[in-house]
Enzyme design. Structure first.
Site, mmCIF file in Angstrom:
data_model
loop_
_atom_site.group_PDB
_atom_site.id
_atom_site.type_symbol
_atom_site.label_atom_id
_atom_site.label_comp_id
_atom_site.label_asym_id
_atom_site.label_seq_id
_atom_site.Cartn_x
_atom_site.Cartn_y
_atom_site.Cartn_z
ATOM 1 N N ASN A 43 20.886 35.418 70.898
ATOM 2 C CA ASN A 43 20.893 36.137 72.169
ATOM 3 C C ASN A 43 22.278 36.065 72.799
ATOM 4 O OD1 ASN A 43 20.055 33.317 72.569
ATOM 5 N ND2 ASN A 43 19.648 33.823 74.703
ATOM 6 N N GLU B 287 23.968 36.929 76.458
ATOM 7 C CA GLU B 287 23.712 37.289 77.851
ATOM 8 C C GLU B 287 24.953 37.870 78.515
ATOM 9 O OE1 GLU B 287 20.195 34.041 78.683
ATOM 10 O OE2 GLU B 287 22.095 33.764 79.722
ATOM 11 N N GLU C 185 16.577 38.748 68.368
ATOM 12 C CA GLU C 185 15.834 39.570 67.417
ATOM 13 C C GLU C 185 16.457 40.951 67.285
ATOM 14 O OE1 GLU C 185 14.739 37.695 69.905
ATOM 15 O OE2 GLU C 185 12.604 37.203 69.685
ATOM 16 N N CYS D 31 9.833 38.743 72.537
ATOM 17 C CA CYS D 31 9.469 39.391 73.796
ATOM 18 C C CYS D 31 8.958 40.810 73.503
ATOM 19 C CB CYS D 31 10.662 39.435 74.752
ATOM 20 S SG CYS D 31 11.938 40.640 74.301
ATOM 21 N N CYS E 62 11.566 43.298 72.041
ATOM 22 C CA CYS E 62 11.879 42.999 70.641
ATOM 23 C C CYS E 62 10.717 43.388 69.737
ATOM 24 C CB CYS E 62 12.223 41.527 70.479
ATOM 25 S SG CYS E 62 13.836 41.126 71.198
#
Length: 160
Positions: free
Chosen positions: A62, A64, A75, A112, A115
């Protein structure tokens, strides 16, 4: 009115040592990717690794951004990279791992919703399910034989 019942079956392994060797290696790549996450805001690191049918493995973490919607999950980082670098390859297996910098994550953490939708797009595109293995930083590992088990009523291009 008629009732629609949706059921799903997932396999749960007690720990990473219990999964097949190929999946252990894939999860270790996801762990390495998780360690490269850029998460100064959420303090939540996620890593993903995907095994392709050409034998290649791609990974992502990830990333950010201070403008929160501009970040990207591990993902989708991995799946979009696989699609861009190896557009003809099929995605066979995906390993996901997540950890918090604030607490121990021993509960398996699935993708999530955004994803799940991105993974669904590639399952439909390749007409082949993607095995998904997910875990926290430690503990149990959950296996789904297809994204359809995690998102049973997918939105896909046939309805457009």
């Amino acid at each position: 009115m008629k009732e629609l019942k949706i059921e799903t079956t997932l396999q749960v392994y007690e720990d990473l040592d219990e999964v097949p060797n190929e999946v252990q290696q894939l999860m270790n790549e996801a762990i390495n990717a998780r360690n490269n996450a850029y998460s100064p805001y959420s303090k939540f690191n996620v890593g993903a690794a995907i095994l392709l049918d050409n034998g290649e493995t791609v990974s992502g973490s990830n990333q950010e951004n201070a403008s929160y919607p501009s970040g990207l999950c591990a993902e989708r980082t991995a799946i979009y990279y696989a699609g861009a670098k190896y557009p003809k390859a099929k995605m066979l297996k995906m390993a996901l791992t997540a950890s918090s910098q604030n607490q121990v994550t021993s509960k398996p953490i699935p993708p999530c919703g955004a994803c799940r939708q991105a993974i669904a797009e590639y399952e439909v595109k390749q007409n082949l399910p993607i095995e998904i293995y997910f875990m926290g930083a430690e503990g149990k590992v959950v296996k789904s034989n297809s994204l359809a088990n995690l998102l049973p009523l997918i939105f896909e291009s046939s309805v457009l």
